[in-house]
Design a protein around this motif. Structure first.
Motif, short mmCIF file in Angstrom:
data_model
loop_
_atom_site.label_atom_id
_atom_site.label_comp_id
_atom_site.label_asym_id
_atom_site.label_seq_id
_atom_site.Cartn_x
_atom_site.Cartn_y
_atom_site.Cartn_z
N MET A 170 0.85 -1.18 0.00
CA MET A 170 0.00 0.00 0.00
C MET A 170 0.89 1.24 0.00
O MET A 170 1.82 1.34 0.78
CB MET A 170 -0.90 -0.02 1.23
CG MET A 170 -1.77 1.18 1.37
SD MET A 170 -2.81 1.06 2.83
CE MET A 170 -4.23 1.87 2.24
N LYS A 171 0.58 2.17 -0.85
CA LYS A 171 1.36 3.40 -0.92
C LYS A 171 0.81 4.43 0.06
O LYS A 171 -0.40 4.62 0.18
CB LYS A 171 1.32 3.97 -2.34
CG LYS A 171 2.04 3.12 -3.35
CD LYS A 171 2.09 3.83 -4.67
CE LYS A 171 2.86 2.99 -5.67
NZ LYS A 171 2.98 3.66 -6.95
N VAL A 172 1.72 5.10 0.73
CA VAL A 172 1.30 6.11 1.72
C VAL A 172 0.54 7.25 1.05
O VAL A 172 -0.38 7.82 1.64
CB VAL A 172 2.52 6.63 2.53
CG1 VAL A 172 3.44 7.48 1.69
CG2 VAL A 172 2.04 7.38 3.76
N GLU A 173 0.89 7.57 -0.19
CA GLU A 173 0.20 8.66 -0.90
C GLU A 173 -1.29 8.37 -1.06
O GLU A 173 -2.12 9.26 -0.92
CB GLU A 173 0.83 8.91 -2.28
CG GLU A 173 2.24 9.46 -2.23
CD GLU A 173 3.31 8.37 -2.10
OE1 GLU A 173 2.97 7.16 -2.18
OE2 GLU A 173 4.48 8.73 -1.90
N ASN A 174 -1.62 7.11 -1.33
CA ASN A 174 -3.03 6.74 -1.48
C ASN A 174 -3.79 6.91 -0.16
O ASN A 174 -4.92 7.40 -0.14
CB ASN A 174 -3.17 5.29 -1.97
CG ASN A 174 -2.66 5.12 -3.39
OD1 ASN A 174 -2.54 6.07 -4.14
ND2 ASN A 174 -2.35 3.88 -3.75
N ALA A 175 -3.17 6.52 0.92
CA ALA A 175 -3.79 6.67 2.24
C ALA A 175 -3.97 8.15 2.58
O ALA A 175 -5.00 8.55 3.13
CB ALA A 175 -2.96 5.97 3.31
N GLN A 176 -2.98 8.96 2.25
CA GLN A 176 -3.07 10.40 2.51
C GLN A 176 -4.21 11.03 1.72
O GLN A 176 -4.96 11.85 2.25
CB GLN A 176 -1.74 11.08 2.18
CG GLN A 176 -0.64 10.70 3.14
CD GLN A 176 0.74 11.12 2.65
OE1 GLN A 176 0.99 11.22 1.46
NE2 GLN A 176 1.64 11.36 3.60
N VAL A 177 -4.35 10.64 0.46
CA VAL A 177 -5.43 11.17 -0.37
C VAL A 177 -6.78 10.78 0.22
O VAL A 177 -7.70 11.61 0.30
CB VAL A 177 -5.30 10.66 -1.83
CG1 VAL A 177 -6.57 10.91 -2.63
CG2 VAL A 177 -4.12 11.33 -2.52
N GLN A 178 -6.92 9.55 0.67
CA GLN A 178 -8.19 9.10 1.25
C GLN A 178 -8.51 9.85 2.54
O GLN A 178 -9.67 10.19 2.78
CB GLN A 178 -8.16 7.59 1.50
CG GLN A 178 -8.17 6.77 0.23
CD GLN A 178 -9.35 7.10 -0.67
OE1 GLN A 178 -10.51 7.17 -0.22
NE2 GLN A 178 -9.09 7.35 -1.93
N MET A 179 -7.49 10.12 3.35
CA MET A 179 -7.72 10.89 4.57
C MET A 179 -8.22 12.29 4.24
O MET A 179 -9.15 12.81 4.87
CB MET A 179 -6.45 10.96 5.41
CG MET A 179 -6.08 9.63 6.04
SD MET A 179 -4.47 9.67 6.87
CE MET A 179 -4.90 10.53 8.38
N ARG A 180 -7.60 12.91 3.25
CA ARG A 180 -8.01 14.27 2.86
C ARG A 180 -9.41 14.28 2.28
O ARG A 180 -10.21 15.18 2.56
CB ARG A 180 -7.01 14.85 1.87
CG ARG A 180 -5.71 15.26 2.52
CD ARG A 180 -4.77 15.95 1.53
NE ARG A 180 -3.55 16.34 2.19
CZ ARG A 180 -2.39 15.71 2.04
NH1 ARG A 180 -2.30 14.65 1.25
NH2 ARG A 180 -1.32 16.14 2.67
#
Length: 116
Positions: A1-11
Motif C-alpha cells: 500500500m502506498k502512503v500517498e493513497n492513504a493520505q489522499v483518502q484521509m483528505r
C-alpha cells in the motif's frame, strides 16, 4: 500500500467538512474555495468540487445565488442554509471528538516508543 493513497483518502474524508467551513464564513465563489483548499494543502480539482457542491445543495445544506460580474459571465456564490449550519455544528462536534481520540492514541504510542 502506498502512503500517498492513504493520505489522499484521509483528505477526501474531511473535504466536505472543510468546504462547509469555508462556506460558513459567508458567500463564496467556487474558485475561491479551490484556492483556499489548495493553500491548506487539501488538493481538490474542479471535477471533484462541483459534484460535491451539487450534492450538498440537493441535500439542502447549501444554496447559491447568481451575481453579475463586470468581467464576464455571472458568478455562482454559495451560502449555507440553516440546515447546513446545523449539519456543520454536528460535524464540528464529531471532528473535535475524533481529533481528541486520535491524539490520545498517538500520545500513547509516543509514550510507549519513548520507554523502549
Amino acid at each position: 500500500m502506498k502512503v500517498e493513497n492513504a493520505q489522499v483518502q484521509m483528505r477526501k474524508g474531511i473535504l466536505e467538512f472543510c468546504i462547509l467551513h469555508v462556506i460558513s464564513r459567508g458567500e463564496v465563489y467556487a474558485s475561491d474555495m479551490l484556492d483556499e483548499l489548495t493553500s491548506a494543502r487539501i488538493m481538490v480539482v474542479e471535477g471533484t468540487l462541483y459534484p460535491l457542491l451539487t450534492r450538498l445543495k440537493n441535500a439542502g445544506l447549501l444554496d447559491y445565488k447568481w451575481v453579475e460580474s463586470s468581467s464576464g459571465p455571472p458568478r455562482k456564490y454559495y451560502v449555507l442554509t440553516d440546515e447546513g449550519k446545523q449539519f456543520l455544528d454536528a460535524m464540528q462536534e464529531t471532528w473535535l471528538d475524533l481529533a481528541a481520540s486520535v491524539q490520545m492514541i498517538i500520545k500513547k504510542t509516543e509514550a510507549t516508543a519513548d520507554t523502549n
